[in-house]
Each structure stands twice: as C-alpha cells, then as structure tokens.
Design a protein around this motif. Structure first.
Motif, PDB file in Angstrom:
ATOM      1  N   GLY A  90       0.777  13.493  10.928  1.00 38.23           N
ATOM      2  CA  GLY A  90       0.499  14.538   9.558  1.00 38.23           C
ATOM      3  C   GLY A  90       1.877  15.149   9.323  1.00 38.23           C
ATOM      4  O   GLY A  90       1.694  16.178   8.322  1.00 38.23           O
ATOM      5  N   GLU A  91       2.681  15.145   9.770  1.00 40.92           N
ATOM      6  CA  GLU A  91       3.993  15.906   9.570  1.00 40.92           C
ATOM      7  C   GLU A  91       4.429  15.622   7.968  1.00 40.92           C
ATOM      8  O   GLU A  91       5.226  16.288   7.520  1.00 40.92           O
ATOM      9  N   LEU A  92       3.908  14.511   7.453  1.00 34.64           N
ATOM     10  CA  LEU A  92       4.528  14.317   5.996  1.00 34.64           C
ATOM     11  C   LEU A  92       3.188  14.600   4.966  1.00 34.64           C
ATOM     12  O   LEU A  92       3.465  14.343   3.807  1.00 34.64           O
ATOM     13  N   GLY A  93       2.091  15.213   5.639  1.00 35.01           N
ATOM     14  CA  GLY A  93       1.097  15.579   4.808  1.00 35.01           C
ATOM     15  C   GLY A  93       0.303  14.055   4.422  1.00 35.01           C
ATOM     16  O   GLY A  93       0.574  13.241   4.932  1.00 35.01           O
ATOM     17  N   GLU A  94      -0.432  14.231   3.516  1.00 33.47           N
ATOM     18  CA  GLU A  94      -1.114  12.887   2.808  1.00 33.47           C
ATOM     19  C   GLU A  94      -0.080  12.131   2.260  1.00 33.47           C
ATOM     20  O   GLU A  94       0.620  12.663   1.688  1.00 33.47           O
ATOM     21  N   ILE A  95      -0.179  10.858   2.575  1.00 27.12           N
ATOM     22  CA  ILE A  95       0.971   9.867   1.925  1.00 27.12           C
ATOM     23  C   ILE A  95       0.611   9.415   0.532  1.00 27.12           C
ATOM     24  O   ILE A  95      -0.666   9.297   0.145  1.00 27.12           O
ATOM     25  N   THR A  96       1.570   9.554  -0.212  1.00 33.35           N
ATOM     26  CA  THR A  96       1.396   9.195  -1.470  1.00 33.35           C
ATOM     27  C   THR A  96       2.128   8.113  -2.175  1.00 33.35           C
ATOM     28  O   THR A  96       1.780   7.980  -3.243  1.00 33.35           O
ATOM     29  N   GLY A  97       2.861   7.502  -1.471  1.00 35.27           N
ATOM     30  CA  GLY A  97       3.583   6.399  -2.020  1.00 35.27           C
ATOM     31  C   GLY A  97       4.598   5.638  -0.952  1.00 35.27           C
ATOM     32  O   GLY A  97       5.073   6.202   0.137  1.00 35.27           O
ATOM     33  N   PHE A  98       4.527   4.494  -1.131  1.00 29.55           N
ATOM     34  CA  PHE A  98       5.421   3.668  -0.270  1.00 29.55           C
ATOM     35  C   PHE A  98       6.223   2.655  -1.318  1.00 29.55           C
ATOM     36  O   PHE A  98       5.636   1.879  -1.997  1.00 29.55           O
ATOM     37  N   ARG A  99       7.449   2.731  -0.764  1.00 26.49           N
ATOM     38  CA  ARG A  99       8.193   1.716  -1.733  1.00 26.49           C
ATOM     39  C   ARG A  99       8.994   0.991  -0.793  1.00 26.49           C
ATOM     40  O   ARG A  99       9.912   1.225  -0.256  1.00 26.49           O
ATOM     41  N   GLY A 100       8.615  -0.394  -0.503  1.00 27.27           N
ATOM     42  CA  GLY A 100       9.355  -1.234   0.581  1.00 27.27           C
ATOM     43  C   GLY A 100      10.017  -2.381  -0.006  1.00 27.27           C
ATOM     44  O   GLY A 100       9.677  -2.980  -0.897  1.00 27.27           O
ATOM     45  N   ILE A 101      10.855  -2.871   0.747  1.00 22.97           N
ATOM     46  CA  ILE A 101      11.980  -3.904   0.146  1.00 22.97           C
ATOM     47  C   ILE A 101      12.649  -4.572   1.474  1.00 22.97           C
ATOM     48  O   ILE A 101      13.195  -3.997   2.311  1.00 22.97           O
ATOM     49  N   HIS A 102      12.527  -5.985   1.240  1.00 26.84           N
ATOM     50  CA  HIS A 102      13.509  -6.901   2.299  1.00 26.84           C
ATOM     51  C   HIS A 102      14.027  -7.621   1.036  1.00 26.84           C
ATOM     52  O   HIS A 102      13.659  -8.761   0.709  1.00 26.84           O
ATOM     53  N   ALA A 103      15.379  -7.408   0.939  1.00 32.78           N
ATOM     54  CA  ALA A 103      16.152  -8.110   0.279  1.00 32.78           C
ATOM     55  C   ALA A 103      17.504  -8.736   0.797  1.00 32.78           C
ATOM     56  O   ALA A 103      18.077  -7.878   1.357  1.00 32.78           O
ATOM     57  N   GLU A 104      17.938  -9.929   0.815  1.00 32.68           N
ATOM     58  CA  GLU A 104      18.888 -10.565   1.066  1.00 32.68           C
ATOM     59  C   GLU A 104      19.510 -11.406   0.248  1.00 32.68           C
ATOM     60  O   GLU A 104      19.181 -11.446  -0.964  1.00 32.68           O
ATOM     61  N   ASP A 105      20.598 -12.225   0.447  1.00 29.78           N
ATOM     62  CA  ASP A 105      21.228 -12.922  -0.608  1.00 29.78           C
ATOM     63  C   ASP A 105      21.642 -14.357  -0.141  1.00 29.78           C
ATOM     64  O   ASP A 105      22.479 -14.972  -0.768  1.00 29.78           O
ATOM     65  N   TYR A 106      21.056 -14.935   0.871  1.00 31.84           N
ATOM     66  CA  TYR A 106      21.639 -15.906   1.343  1.00 31.84           C
ATOM     67  C   TYR A 106      21.066 -17.301   0.402  1.00 31.84           C
ATOM     68  O   TYR A 106      21.662 -18.327   0.591  1.00 31.84           O
TER      69      TYR A 106
END
Lengths: 373, 373, 373, 373
Positions: free
Chosen positions: C148-164
């Motif tokens: 709970g150190e971040l409080g209630e979680i309000t958002g997530f932005r996840g990326i996995h980008a490469e260029d092969y």
C-alpha cells in the motif's frame, strides 16, 4: 510607487537580454520601483533607434554619454565589450547613476578595483551580470547549504564548458583579443567561480592549469594567414574554500558538444546536490540516512514553492528560461535600489571573483598553489 | 583444446566475482583454453570448502600454499587484502603459475616493482583486476580515439566517486589501515587512472590535492573512542597526458549518494564522449560538423555490434552487468595465456598506474607539479 | 544437498541464456539443489556437442527424445521455436520431468491449456521464461504495491517496444509465420502483460487495436518477390484490471530506435513508479506528501538491499545484466523444485497471460471490449 | 508600422501569462504590428487596476464590456473561466475585434461551433491558447514529419499527465464543476490531442476509456461532507489518424508526481522522435540506417538554428521557458493579424480538437469505436 529611469548601453546579445528583463521586471515583481524605459544607446545610432522602438524605450542615442547627462535616467546597464566598461561605469557613477555592468567588470584587476571604489565612494548601487545564480533552484541550494541540510561540505566540482571555440579552424575573433583580458577563465570561468562563491563562500587558494590549446587561428574563416592565440582555452583549477573544503573548477570553451554545461556536484557529509544549467529547472538532491530500499537522488523540479518561480507562473513544471533568470536579476537589482540595500553580486563581488581568476592565472604560471589575496 | 587449471585465493567479494567469471568464461568465449576449476583456498578452510562446492571447484584448502605446489593448477587468482598480494604472487610466479591479482598490486611501489620483475623474468602471464575497462563500450571509446574520430584530444575529466566512507561516524576499518597503502587514491583512483591511460595513454605529470577529510573515526559504530585516519578520502588531480592534452581526475569515497560514479568526459576537436559506469551500457557521443538542426549527443546503447557484447547476448538492449565485465576480463586473460600473448592490464600496467598514484601523493605534499617518473 | 540433473533443448539465443544461468545459479543461490549439467540436445547434433562442451554439460544429443528417456535428467529447459514446445513439454511431463519452457507456451490457447493440465495432473514443477520480472527492482515494485505504499492504484501504462521488424524492406522470417501464433502481441506483448499481472494482478477486460503495419515483406533481403504478412506488428490495448483500475498496454516491434523499451508508469493515490528495462538497475519512485521544496522522483539504484541483487554482488551500483536476471529465474525455479513449492510464473500463469493476448486479438476484430474469460 | 491595441479579460494565471507575452512580443519579433497595451478588465476592478499598473497597460476596468466598446482596442484576450468564453468572444467578434481565447473554447461543441462560425463570418482573426506547440522543437518535429525524414509514420503515443487532482482528499473545486464541460480530457487532453493533430493531422476515429477515479471529494479540505465528482479524471484513447497510422493518447490529472508530463513518442519507418514538456528544450531523434556502432537517440538541444529560438537568445543552450512559448504564440498571432493571414490554432482548430474530445467521451459510453464526425 517610486520610478526609476532606465538606460541601456549596447544593443547586442546582452543589450537585448537586459531589455527583455526590464520590460518584464514589474510584471514579475509588483513591489519594485517602476522601471521607466528611457533610453538605449549604441555606437550605431540606427541600431539604437531600432532597438528603442522594438524594446519600448522612449528615446535612443548614438552616444552613450547622452545618458550620463540625462537627469531622467537613474539606472544604466552596460552591455558593451569589456574594454569599454570602465569609462562608461566611472562616468555613470560620477553622475550618481546606479550601474548594472555585464561581466567581467574590466580586463584587469586594477581597473576593476577602480570601478569598485568609485561606486562605493559615490554610494550608488551596482550589479554585475552573474545571471545563472538567480535561478530559484540555486537559491534553494544555497539555503540548504546554509541550513546545514547537507552536513559539513566536503567537496565541490564545478564546470562551465561550452564549445563555441572548439573548432581549431574557427577564425580569430575579438573574443580572444588579449586587450580584453584573459580567455575562457574570465568569460565562462567567472560564472562558475561566482556560483561556487555563491554557494560555499570565499575561495582561499588555487592551483591551476590555464592553457591555450588552439595555438593559432586563421584570420578569417578559410584564410591561409593565421594569428597566434594569446589567451586561454581551458582552465582547470584545484581550489580550497575558506570554509575548509576542497574542490575543482573547470572553464572550457573548446568542449565540443557542450552548449551550456554550467553546473556542479556539491557533496556534504549528510547529502549532496547536482545541478547543470543544461536542465536549469532541475536539481538533484541526495539525502543520507534514508530508507536504503527507496533512497537515491531525488530530481527536484522547479515550481512555485521555490521563490521567485511563482512570480512567473503559478503552476510547477512549466519551466523558467534564460530570459526569466535575467528578469529575476533585474527585479532584484531594482528592488535593492528602491530599498537602499545591496542586492548583488555587485562590483565588489565581481572584483572578488576576478581575484580568483587572476590567482589561477598566476598559479598556472608559477606551477604551484597561490593564495587569493 | 588446451585446458588450464584454475585456483582462487580468497572467498570474499572478489573471490566470488572471479568464480562467477571463470565459470562463465568458456560459455562466452568458445575459443579460449578450457578453464578447469581446480581449487579455492581461504584462510578459513570451512569457507573455502563451502565456496568450492558452491562455485563448482574440485577441491579446497585452508592454506593457499597448497595451490602453489599443485601441478594441476596453471592459473592463480589472488583476491585477498592488498598486504598479502606480494608473497602470494611471488610464490605463484616462482612456481610458474600465471597470476591474476586484484588491484592494487601492493601497498608500495617498491613491492609492486618486485612483483612486476619477478613475473617478467619468469615469463608468466599476469592480469590485474581493472575490470571496468573491459566494457565493450570502452573498447569502442578507445577505438574512436585511436582512429581519430574525435580529432585531436583536448581534454579529459575523469571521476571515480562512491560514498562507502562518507559518514564521519562510520567506524575505522581495515580499508583505512595505512599498512595497506594509500586510501581512496589507490582504491578508486587506480580505476579511473587506469581508465584514463587505457583511453589516452601515458600520464606525464600531475598536480594534486590528496586529503583526509574525516580526521578520525570511532573504533566501532557508536564507540566514544576514536582513532585517527591517516589515509586520504579525496584526491583531486590536474594531469598532463604524454600526448599533450590536459585533464582532471578525482577519486572520492565520501561522495555522499554516489554508488558507482566512475566515468569521464573526453573531448576532442571533432567530437566528444561521455561515460559513467552508473549506466554502463550507454556511451554518449557528440560528433562535430553535423547538421546543426538535428545534431547533439547520441546515446549509444551496447549491443552485439560492440564486441564482445554479442558473446553474452545476440540482441541489443539486454544489458551487460558487472559480472559480465569480470567474465570478459577472465576470458581475455585465459585467451592470452593460450596464445602466449599479453592481454592486459598486467602487472606492468598496474605498476605504471601506481606510479601515477604515488606521483599525485608526492605532488600533494610538495604542493606543486610532479613528473611521473 | 539434493542434486537435479539438467537438460536443455535448443542451442540458440535462449539455449545459451539458459546454460549461462544454470552454470551460475548455485554460485548465486547456495541453498538450491545442485544443478548437475547433464545434456544439451539440438536437432543439429554437432551444434549440441559444441554447446555441451562450451557450456560444460556432460553429454549432448541430436535427438531431444534422448533426454526424456534419461533417468539422470530431472529438469528440462525447452528453448526451441514455439511450434515445437507442446510435444516436447508433454513428453517431458509424461516422464515426470520438471519443465522450463520459453514463452509463449504454444501458438494457441487450446494447446497451451493442454500443457497446463498435463503438468498439473502429473504434479511436475513448471516455469516459463518471463525473465524480466525477476529483476530485484520489480520485486520491490510489487512489494510496494502490495504494502500500500503507493495508495490505491489508479493507472498503469505499460509498453514493450523494440525495432527488430521496423524496416519495411526487412525480409519475411519464421518470426512472422502465422503457424507460430500471433505476432508482436505474443512475442513482446506477453512480457508486458505478464509484468502488469505480476504487479497488479488479473486483467479483467480489454479493448484493443492489434494491427499489421508492414503488409508485405520481400521473401529475402532485396528480393523483388514479396509475401503477405499475416501477423500483427503493433498492439495497443486499453485494459481494466480486476482490482478496478484502468491502464494501457502497447506491444510494438516496429518501434524504430527502441532496443528494449519494456517498462511502465504505475500511478497510485500516494505515489508512483516508473521503470524501463533500458535502465534495468533503476526504479523511479515518487512519494506524495513530502516537503514540496525537496520532493520529486527519486531514482532508486539497485543494490544489495534489494534481494537477490546481493547474491551477485555485495556492493550497490555495480549493476546486474540480462544474464543475471536469467540466473535469478533459474535459481528460483530450482529452489522451488527443491522445496516442492511453486515459483512462477509457471505454465498456468503463462496460460493466463495468453488469454489476455487472445482477448485483445478478439477485441480488435470485434472492435469493442472483451472480457478475459 | 501598424499598431494593434490590446485588451486582456481576466487577471489570473493566464491573464498574467498573456500580459508577459504581449509585453515581450515586439522585442522578440520586430516585424509584427506594435502591440499597444490598452486595457485589462476583471470582474474585480481593483485587481484589474493593479494588473494594469503592473503589466504596463494604459487603463483598466471592472467590466469587460468596456473593452468591446472601445475603438482603441483591436485585439482581445479572453482568459476567464470556460463558461464565460462564449459571450465574451461573441461580443468581441461582433465588434470586429480579433480574439485570443484560452482553451477550451466552451463547455460544449454546439457553443464552440457558434463561436467558430461567428468569427469566420465576421472575418476576424482568432487564436486559442495551445501554447505548447509553439515550441521551436515542435516546429522542427512537424517539419521532419512533413519532409518525410521519419519515413512513413507508424505510431504515436501521446500523454498529458499532471497530478493537481491526485489526492482523493483534495476538495471539490470549480475545475470539476460539470457546468464547465468535461474534466481532464478537455483540460489536459485538448493539449495532447492538439499536439497530435499539429504533428500528424486529423484523428479519424477513437476508442476510449474516460473515467472518474475519485468518485467524491470533500466540499472543503478536511470537511466531512462530500460531493460527487461527475467529470473524468483519466482518459485513455486508442486513435486512428486520417493518414492511416494508429496511436494512443492519455490525459490524466491524478498522475501522482507528474507536474508537466506532456509529450509523445512518434515512430516512423525511418526514424522516431521523443519529446516531453518536462524538458522542453530537448528533442530526442533516432535516425535509422546509420552506423550501428555509433547510432542511437540523439538529444537535440534547442538553439538559434531552431526558429524562433534565436529571437530570444542568440546562443544555444540557454533555454526557453513557458513564458517564451506564450510570447511566440502572441507574436505569431499579431503577425498573422498584421498580414491578414491565419496563424493558428484558431477557433476552427480548437473546435476540431473538441470534436475528438467529444468522440472519445461518446466512445467511452458506447464502449466501441467512434468516428470523429
């Protein structure tokens, strides 16, 4: 509210910066005396006229002495080449004007001292263009040092490096004419020395390597004829601060790639700070003794909690720019005049900085440590 | 394929790092002699036995001399405290073993020279643990310097700063026992001096400020009794490289907040490089003379195009870590032994680095420039 | 201490990574069952033999089925192309081996479920190669969320980008053969979906745009003949986590310039975290409610205070690399086998991740939200 | 040179920013019509008077309608709350004034269209405060896109996240009164949507998740009574650009820690750009096809080579700030008026941006893709 009539001598890079700043100062700082934009002078009268129109000054002149004689002018900004500063400043002081002068005061310590003493004797207010320390985050840094938040200070590593002279085929210019005084150690070195003094106080002793790297330059771009370079390109200085800690300072105008690497790493027993003007709205702060799981350098972003950022923008993250720093400088100068106080850095401080410059040059010649007199 | 029997003396931080590296070396470098993991020795036989099991070595011993006598051992890694290096190394050399020794070679120049001469006379291969220069991006940096891609080199600013001694109340430890030689200038300074030499060659002359900042420390955490600190906490050095350019080097173990600030800014007339071990998979490169609209520092990320990164991972962006650098170090050492060539940095180079350390200490005492003999 | 006989199928990128990891696992984790390096198999027997020598495995084979029948092998790592996973895994499970399989489990949900159920029924331990979440800083991130150190979680932005795959003229390869399943959403998307689940738990619902950007590719570099691309190049997904918060996830293999942009920004009412695998030893942490004068994002650098970093290096700032993450993965897998516990992510979790992938593909076709069944 | 009489309605955050900008515009852009600072109006006459003095305007008023009637005023800046824009703008337009209005134009599409049509019919020049795209580096970015330097564009990831509403206990404010229109999607979302359109053109279609996270807030700090929140806190949007490429856009005012995360990653087949307003003087550029040994993201630093940076400072590296962007905005607006041309973004463009906002809200309710009409 009291008014102050403003005159600017010079319409180049710094003349324009001063004009922007005087125009914006009251909007940022409502309690200062009202700057009344009176006159711009330039040796080229047409340039002066154009500048006066563009920057909203009432009048212009091709002769800076018109300003001295003008009773409506209370404050004079000198933004001309170094070699001209002294005569202009002495005339302005003699006429009882308050004087802002771009750095360095003059090519030589003796002339600068003359300027300092004239101003102090006449009792006018002075300011010298060490604009970078006007940054709200540098005020914060200094406060942290003074409040002991970093513990005993144990080291300082300061740099001002740019690259406008890096190309060995770049032509000889006025900037390296030795009649203007030393090279990079005066031009950029004075900024980082001033910043070091602003943060940590007096520099007591130096041991320096001040050198010319590009030994000659073409008289013009592409010319076969070359002219010897007599001023320094790089200065590397070991310093002892009066407070007891050591450090290094570098001034460099052949630092290929660097446009504004003016900054420092300042270390104390309980914390440290890292700053670079390349990202002037950020200050890195490490505080010792925190939870090791989550501690590290914290990136402080400038915001209204850092006075006087809020005078420009009520919300954080919007970023101040160079011209805003110049506005703070002018705002503080006008405020100090209004209150009959000293703002600073004034002529005396500029002279102290120049003494460090000269001591470093002496040290480099003597190849040993030299006390800053 | 030839085999080489490996022995490690010491089971601490570096003993483990060597073990990891010997275990991984063949997987990364298929053409080297096969390392046969023979023995680990430690003054504590139980630790040795545990380590041998854990790291997959065939045998262990509580007496390092067992290794010297063992004909199945061809290579000995010495990872014990500095004061023990000489006797171990001389014994190993006398027995014809190839020797890897952690830095610094010994507490004094004289002892180190003895080690260098013994090894050269006996014709064994040596290596010293300057692991950070094994980074593929530092190989790239050196290649760029040597190929002239940066033009004439005009400056170097090198730093190795950490904070493990920053707390003035941190207790007195073996690390600052003067019998082990100088303080930070040997411990961290040798890394950044070695890196400077790796990139730019010989350092000809130094002017240094080498100082103790924390004058005394409690004999134990929280103890009232304090003991004087006799070794240096910070060293700041002006340097002249043999090639003609100047620079600065700083070693600092009281740099609060810094865990691994080992890096440099290297400037040439045509380009510059910036590196810090804090982000060991990145190298910043500025190339002069490009389209000003889109030029700037380019962040090179380590990938298989930077040998030997590809020995560890076929795809870029995956990142090498510290133990991989150590594996490169061991791979190169074993490869050199197999080919009868010198890899390096060997004992001779470590001695040259130590000479710079000693010259800096001398300079600091004399308060002037000292030539590196 | 118990031993476990290890076999690896495949000698490519991942085969090598597994070998490095098994070789290093005991050195990092002394309490795990001892990995006994038994056999490497590859369809090319010569490659297998070479790999076995290089990676220190006792035997090799050109037929993976040799491994299944071998009673000395307890654990099998499958690092072959996706389409081969199922048969290998089912055979290994049937023989009672514990199985590590690279992701994705198989080209289709149905086949993957078959694998999950076989493993669960047989009671063997499984692991799937979601190596990036083995990072000590991601363990820290998850702990902070859970505590709970971040409080209630309000958002997530996840990326996995490469260029092969960014070059439209890059040739058609096995990687985009639709028999292997979806494109980037399975290849990279499964990593970031797995990371999202690791940090925040179940993804309940998705709305996605999964698209092919490079519609056809030459059959070989420079060839005139082109072949249609039938798998996705980019997937952009709106997600609803089971815990109630929303977010976005992107998988992209045409992200020109990106080599390993795998990361997230995770926001809670009381703090936030920012991570990118491009700098895998750093985690940015913002904690709300601190002194506004000095607060900001803190850069946490990985160190021994972040288990299991200290198993690799006793000092902070030295940096783990990709192969170390793989070693943690294998260490945890072997530890779990030894204790008869589940480590993870195992086959079941890989299947759950694949369900999100499939739901996203379905959503993209239907152009609306789809529940993850 | 023609003059233009300037009036500003409102003396808050934006009123001050406009004043700074009008004061500085001619100094930066010598060829524009001279802005004559005529009047500031505010519902609080005393504030207006104080502002007029401080910002150097000739007169003030407590009634904005005084401005409409005043023949000396040619240009009116509207910086009041959204709900007041329409009446003010329509009155100004009817009187033939050119109008600058802060964004969003109005709380509803219908009202905004009314404003657009009135302005177009009357033939006055309009501008809306999308200041961030006035950054010289964003002009560069757009030029690079248009010149094909990035190849075919394949993706856009845009974000505008701040944290001024992140605290669930932060009180209910005018900002979330639904009479003012939507929440963050209008407030911040319009900036990033505008930036996306500036760079890549029309957005054809959206699929969005627009949600309220903090469902209720105390009526005052610490109050027990709470009031429901009816506007959105976060908007996550999948977009299809008219040019064919996809992307994502996020607007978020509960992004704890973020003060000005307005930026994008823009990817093309031949290169990519990364920007964040947190470092507004930097633009990252990756160019494909370069020497892999030394290629990577290049950090372009703003300088005089990026028009109109040089209007503010002749040397690179000095940095523009937020108020400088506002000055560019006003300079371009006045210039356009002088030339009888359109600068932009004007009312029509603001309306197009608002259509995307509305389509996203519709999409979120319908839970599927919605075409931007």
């Amino acid at each position: 509210m009291k008014e102050l009539g403003i005159g600017i001598i010079g319409t180049g890079f710094m003349g324009k910066a001063h004009a922007f700043a005087y125009r914006a100062a009251l909007a940022a700082f409502p309690d200062i005396p009202v700057p009344r934009l009176e006159m711009i002078a330039d040796v080229d009268a047409a340039s002066a006229a154009k500048a006066a129109h563009q920057y909203g000054f009432a009048r212009s002149s091709g002769n800076w002495k018109d300003m001295i004689a003008d009773p409506k002018i209370d404050v004079i900004s000198i933004t001309t080449p170094n070699t001209l500063h002294k005569d202009m400043a002495l005339a302005a002081i003699a006429a009882g004007k308050h004087v802002h002068c771009e750095k360095p005061l003059s090519p030589s310590l003796g002339e600068s001292l003359e300027m300092v003493e004239a101003a102090e004797k006449r009792g006018v207010n002075t300011q010298v263009g060490f604009n970078y320390i006007k940054n709200p985050l540098l005020k914060l840094a200094r406060e942290m040092v003074e409040a002991g938040e970093l513990g005993e200070i144990t080291g300082f590593r300061g740099i001002h490096a740019e690259d406008y002279m890096h190309d060995p085929e770049g032509p000889w210019t006025w900037r390296i004419d030795p009649s203007g005084g030393p090279g990079v150690i005066a031009d950029l070195g004075s900024h980082i020395i001033g910043m070091a003094r602003f943060l940590l106080g007096e520099i007591a002793e130096v041991s320096a390597d001040v050198r010319t790297v590009v030994k000659s330059r073409p008289v013009a771009r592409g010319a076969a004829e070359r002219k010897d370079v007599l001023v320094d390109d790089v200065a590397r200085i070991l310093v002892n601060f009066g407070r007891g800690c050591g450090g290094t300072i570098e001034a460099n105008w052949i630092a290929t790639g660097r446009k504004m690497q003016l900054g420092f790493e300042l270390t104390g027993a309980k914390g440290s700070l890292v700053f670079t003007q390349e990202r002037l709205n950020e200050l890195l702060f490490y505080k010792a003794g925190q939870d090791p799981r989550t501690s590290g350098y914290t990136k402080i972003e400038a915001g209204p909690q850092h006075y006087p950022y809020g005078q420009f923008c009520v919300a954080g993250g919007h970023e101040l720019g160079f011209n805003d720093l110049k506005t703070i400088e002018m705002g503080e100068f006008l405020s100090a005049i209004g209150k009959g106080q000293t703002s600073g850095p004034g002529f005396r401080e500029a002279y102290e900085i120049q003494k460090v410059v000269e001591a470093a040059i002496d040290s480099s010649k003597a190849r040993n440590w030299v006390k800053v007199a």
